[in-house]
Motif scaffolding. Structure first.
Motif, mmCIF file in Angstrom:
data_model
loop_
_atom_site.group_PDB
_atom_site.id
_atom_site.type_symbol
_atom_site.label_atom_id
_atom_site.label_comp_id
_atom_site.label_asym_id
_atom_site.label_seq_id
_atom_site.Cartn_x
_atom_site.Cartn_y
_atom_site.Cartn_z
ATOM 1 N N TYR A 1 10.097 18.281 -22.621
ATOM 2 C CA TYR A 1 9.595 18.835 -23.873
ATOM 3 C C TYR A 1 10.238 20.203 -24.022
ATOM 4 O O TYR A 1 10.236 21.002 -23.091
ATOM 5 N N ASN B 1 4.881 11.766 -16.891
ATOM 6 C CA ASN B 1 5.136 10.341 -16.689
ATOM 7 C C ASN B 1 6.646 10.130 -16.757
ATOM 8 O O ASN B 1 7.218 10.026 -17.840
ATOM 9 N N SER B 2 7.299 10.070 -15.618
ATOM 10 C CA SER B 2 8.758 9.993 -15.567
ATOM 11 C C SER B 2 9.316 8.681 -16.101
ATOM 12 O O SER B 2 10.525 8.547 -16.262
ATOM 13 N N GLN B 3 8.461 7.712 -16.387
ATOM 14 C CA GLN B 3 8.932 6.418 -16.884
ATOM 15 C C GLN B 3 8.884 6.305 -18.402
ATOM 16 O O GLN B 3 9.199 5.264 -18.956
ATOM 17 N N THR B 4 8.474 7.371 -19.089
ATOM 18 C CA THR B 4 8.397 7.319 -20.543
ATOM 19 C C THR B 4 9.241 8.419 -21.172
ATOM 20 O O THR B 4 9.549 9.434 -20.544
ATOM 21 N N PHE B 5 9.620 8.192 -22.403
ATOM 22 C CA PHE B 5 10.394 9.146 -23.182
ATOM 23 C C PHE B 5 9.471 10.232 -23.711
ATOM 24 O O PHE B 5 8.331 9.928 -24.055
ATOM 25 N N ASP C 1 12.210 12.897 -21.386
ATOM 26 C CA ASP C 1 12.232 13.457 -20.037
ATOM 27 C C ASP C 1 11.709 14.892 -20.032
ATOM 28 O O ASP C 1 11.082 15.334 -19.078
ATOM 29 N N ASN D 1 8.069 15.847 -18.535
ATOM 30 C CA ASN D 1 7.078 14.832 -18.848
ATOM 31 C C ASN D 1 6.436 14.387 -17.531
ATOM 32 O O ASN D 1 7.146 14.041 -16.587
ATOM 33 N N GLN E 1 19.340 12.589 -17.194
ATOM 34 C CA GLN E 1 18.024 12.120 -16.781
ATOM 35 C C GLN E 1 17.504 13.050 -15.702
ATOM 36 O O GLN E 1 17.302 12.659 -14.571
#
Length: 92
Positions: free
Chosen positions: A83, A75-79, A81, A73, A55
């Protein structure tokens, strides 16, 4: 495999092969130390090592060291982590 800005671009499968076959990460052990003031303790929980490893923290530094292209990403709270593939196609 593409090269962009002196960084190598890999697919997820190629990254897995690099970690497992070349870097030989399977079976290795890690230690997490936590320090506060003058007391340092080792955190033995395996899930903690896995969380840090995949993570962001360790994997991000390892990919930078290996000069691999990735983008975090925002937005660190969405899948996911990271690209691994850029939307811009470059030909070498």
């Amino acid at each position: 495999m593409l090269v962009e800005e002196n960084r190598i671009q890999l697919t997820g499968e190629q990254l897995f092969i690099k970690l497992v076959k070349e870097y030989k990460i399977i079976g290795e052990q890690g230690i997490i130390n936590f320090s506060l003031k003058h007391l340092t303790i080792a955190i033995p929980a395996k899930y903690t090592v896995g969380n840090l490893l995949f993570q962001s923290q360790w994997l991000k530094v390892w990919m930078k060291t290996e000069k691999l292209w990735f983008e975090e990403n925002i937005n660190s709270q969405t899948f996911p982590d990271f690209y691994l593939v850029t939307t811009q196609v470059l030909f070498c």
